[in-house]
Design an enzyme around this catalytic site. Structure first.
Site, PDB file in Angstrom:
ATOM      1  N   CYS A 248     -12.431 -52.307   3.317  1.00  0.00           N
ATOM      2  CA  CYS A 248     -13.193 -53.530   3.065  1.00  0.00           C
ATOM      3  C   CYS A 248     -13.136 -53.742   1.559  1.00  0.00           C
ATOM      4  O   CYS A 248     -12.426 -53.016   0.866  1.00  0.00           O
ATOM      5  CB  CYS A 248     -14.627 -53.429   3.592  1.00  0.00           C
ATOM      6  SG  CYS A 248     -15.628 -52.135   2.838  1.00  0.00           S
ATOM      7  N   GLY A 249     -13.870 -54.682   1.042  1.00  0.00           N
ATOM      8  CA  GLY A 249     -13.781 -55.009  -0.378  1.00  0.00           C
ATOM      9  C   GLY A 249     -13.881 -53.812  -1.301  1.00  0.00           C
ATOM     10  O   GLY A 249     -13.003 -53.563  -2.126  1.00  0.00           O
TER      11      GLY A 249
END
Length: 192
Positions: free
Chosen positions: A125-126
């Site tokens: 994810c980010g």
């Protein structure tokens, strides 16, 4: 016994510049199990490192689209990106990025992880903290880890800012009995 070192035969050099090829892992990179990895979103400087993993699938958990160079890299290397948890692009009002992290999202992610045909696989994810941590935390529960160990692993990746109690509660309450997987396709480390 005296050992004499021939200083002339052993020439030393100074390293005056870094190597041309830099092997830099993505933020919060860590192996989870054999051929299963976790991290934050890889960037262009991580591509040499990713090459060595021979990834087949990347499980994208962030609520926003990946960066264009990341998509290009995956396309050029025939890496399948599974988008799990994207926010509906057509509804911009009252968007809460945590709305995409739900039991349904985690179930879909775990069912992809439970299929060895997707391996080697990177979950990201980010920043590689909360969404990735929630999925890996639920995977650990599926593996039979105790909750204290699951929470400790989750917190290890959240940094000085700490974990989110809502993520830990989601991991704790997740019903691992909802996961469906083909026993023939389970990774060896998940078989009984």
């Amino acid at each position: 016994m005296d050992v004499q070192v021939d200083r002339e035969a052993k020439k030393l050099t100074k390293i005056t510049r870094p190597p041309a090829l830099r092997i830099i892992p993505p933020l919060n990179f860590c192996p989870v199990e054999k051929q299963l990895y976790r991290s934050g979103q890889p960037s262009i400087i991580n591509q040499s490192f990713l090459q060595d993993l021979h990834l087949k699938t990347i499980l994208w958990l962030a609520s926003e689209e990946p960066q264009e160079d990341f998509l290009d890299y995956c396309s050029m290397n025939n890496i399948n990106i599974e988008f799990v948890g994207m926010i509906n692009d057509y509804n911009y009002s009252n968007v809460n990025p945590w709305d995409s992290l739900s039991e349904t999202t985690i179930k879909k992610a775990l069912e992809l992880i439970c299929n060895k045909e997707n391996y080697p696989l990177l979950v990201c994810c980010g920043m590689g903290r909360h969404r990735t941590g929630a999925v890996i935390g639920c995977l650990r529960r599926l593996q039979g880890w105790n909750l204290a160990s699951v929470s400790e692993e989750y917190r290890r990746f959240t940094g000085a800012r700490g974990g989110r109690i809502l993520v830990e509660l989601l991991i704790e309450s997740f019903d691992i009995n909802t996961i469906e997987a083909d026993p023939e396709k389970l990774p060896d480390w998940l078989k009984e």
